[in-house]
Design an enzyme around this catalytic site. Structure first.
Site: not given
Ligand code: CP3
Length: 343
Positions: A23, A27, A36, A73, A150
């Site tokens: 990651r 962010r 973004r 992703d 998911y």
């Protein structure tokens, strides 16, 4: 030009232990947040190769890691197989049409996914064109089990009740879904390799949900099928697998891949004892040590004490969190690179 990261994946002795962070394009970097915001939302960023390339390169330029990971992703694969995906603020990813029946599985389109994911292949080509020749580019996918979870739950879950109910009450449906996702991933990873990735990584973040027998039947079997396919056709591309939370099952781990990703809850000593001769190990500093420099020093020292600079790639034991100070991430990378020099 040789790449220290790729050399380490192949078990060659390197001048220091290469290091990156799961990651790492994300962010905690203000520069990521800027791009973004320009893109609008997270999925638009994934689908914009120029912007995705830009954020993939940020951790290399700003933090000094030894490898870039392409920005995307794991959930773009089910999205392009025909599922409706939204990233809901505060809730994470949500599929509004989760899989409940064989008809739902039959509607999923393997070939369409392989084609529609062109924006990922374009991102890879752009990154490879701009990345320094001595830095590696990591491509990735989710493991069939993690993706299927998911697709069935529709969103993140603490109890996994829908997907676990399916494995015990309707295992055939589960296997039909897993087989289809595996076929899509073979084509997807093949296209990533052809587009220029140096190393392929498989994330099985939800391995932790399964008891031992279920793990090997519903997850590991399909990871092995995928990695065997890639090894047979692309023997020169190293493969990393990261099954999170299965430290109790290490004795049963086998298969055709190069690097085993060790999560932070698995003692490095144990991973080395069980798997260190067969595979290069990657990991595994506890990611929240990044909040404090003294904790970083201790965490790095602990891993080095076990791995020295041998058959090892340094990483966190899971992803970096969004509120980690950038300065500490830089400190972590520099500390690893300096402390492992000439070991
Ligand atoms: O830097 C990198 O590692 C490359 C990019 C990457 C992302 N996701 C970007 C991302 C990678 C390799 C992933 C993998 C991924 N995605 C996994 C497996 C690895 C893991 O961490 O266990 C999983 C389970 C997902 C699914 C996913 N995507 C979730 C649960 C979320 C929301 C999480 C959250 O913290 O909100 C995402 C969104 C996501 N993927 C973000 C990023 C940078 C945050 C999106 C944003 O900018 O708001």
């Amino acid at each position: 030009m040789s790449k220290i990261f790729v050399d380490a994946c192949r078990g060659k002795k390197t001048p220091y232990t290469p290091v990156w962070m799961m990651r790492q394009a994300g962010r905690y970097l203000p520069e990521y947040m800027e791009v973004r915001a320009e893109a609008g939302d997270f999925l638009s960023l994934c689908k914009d190769p120029k912007k995705a390339c830009e954020v993939s390169l940020q951790p290399v330029d700003i933090v000094g890691v030894d490898a870039a990971i392409m920005f995307s992703d794991i959930l773009v694969v089910p999205l392009e197989m025909g599922m409706e995906l939204k990233f809901v603020k505060g809730e994470g990813p949500v599929f509004s049409n989760p899989i409940t029946s064989l008809e739902d599985v039959e509607k999923l389109d393997v070939q369409k996914a392989a084609n529609e994911l062109k924006y990922v292949y374009d991102t890879i080509k752009l990154i490879r064109g701009k990345l320094a020749a001595d830095k590696a580019l990591i491509g990735f996918c989710g493991a069939p089990w993690t993706l299927a979870t998911y697709m069935i739950e529709g969103q993140g879950t603490k109890t996994y009740n829908k997907v676990k109910k399916m494995i015990y009450t309707n295992p055939n449906l589960m296997h039909a879904l897993l087989a289809k996702v595996t076929e899509a991933l073979k084509l997807y990873m093949e296209n990533q390799i052809k587009s220029g990735i140096d190393v392929a990584m498989v994330f099985d973040s939800w391995a932790v949900a399964l008891e031992q027998s279920a793990y090997f039947e519903f997850s590991w079997k399909y990871i092995k099928e995928l990695t065997s396919f890639l090894k047979k056709n692309y023997p020169d591309t190293p493969i990393i697998v990261f099954p999170k939370g299965i430290s109790g099952y290490l004795d049963e781990i086998d298969g055709e891949f190069d690097v085993f990703g060790v999560d932070w809850s698995t003692p490095m000593e144990l991973a080395k004892e069980k798997l260190g001769d067969k595979y290069i190990l990657q990991g595994n500093m506890e990611p929240t040590r990044l909040y404090d420099k003294k904790a970083i020093d201790e965490g790095v020292d602990r891993v080095i004490k076990v791995m020295k600079n041998e058959r090892h790639i340094f990483n966190l034991g899971h992803g970096i969190l969004p509120d980690v100070p950038v300065e500490n991430a830089k400190y972590f990378i520099k500390t690893v690179q300096e402390k492992t020099k000439n070991l």
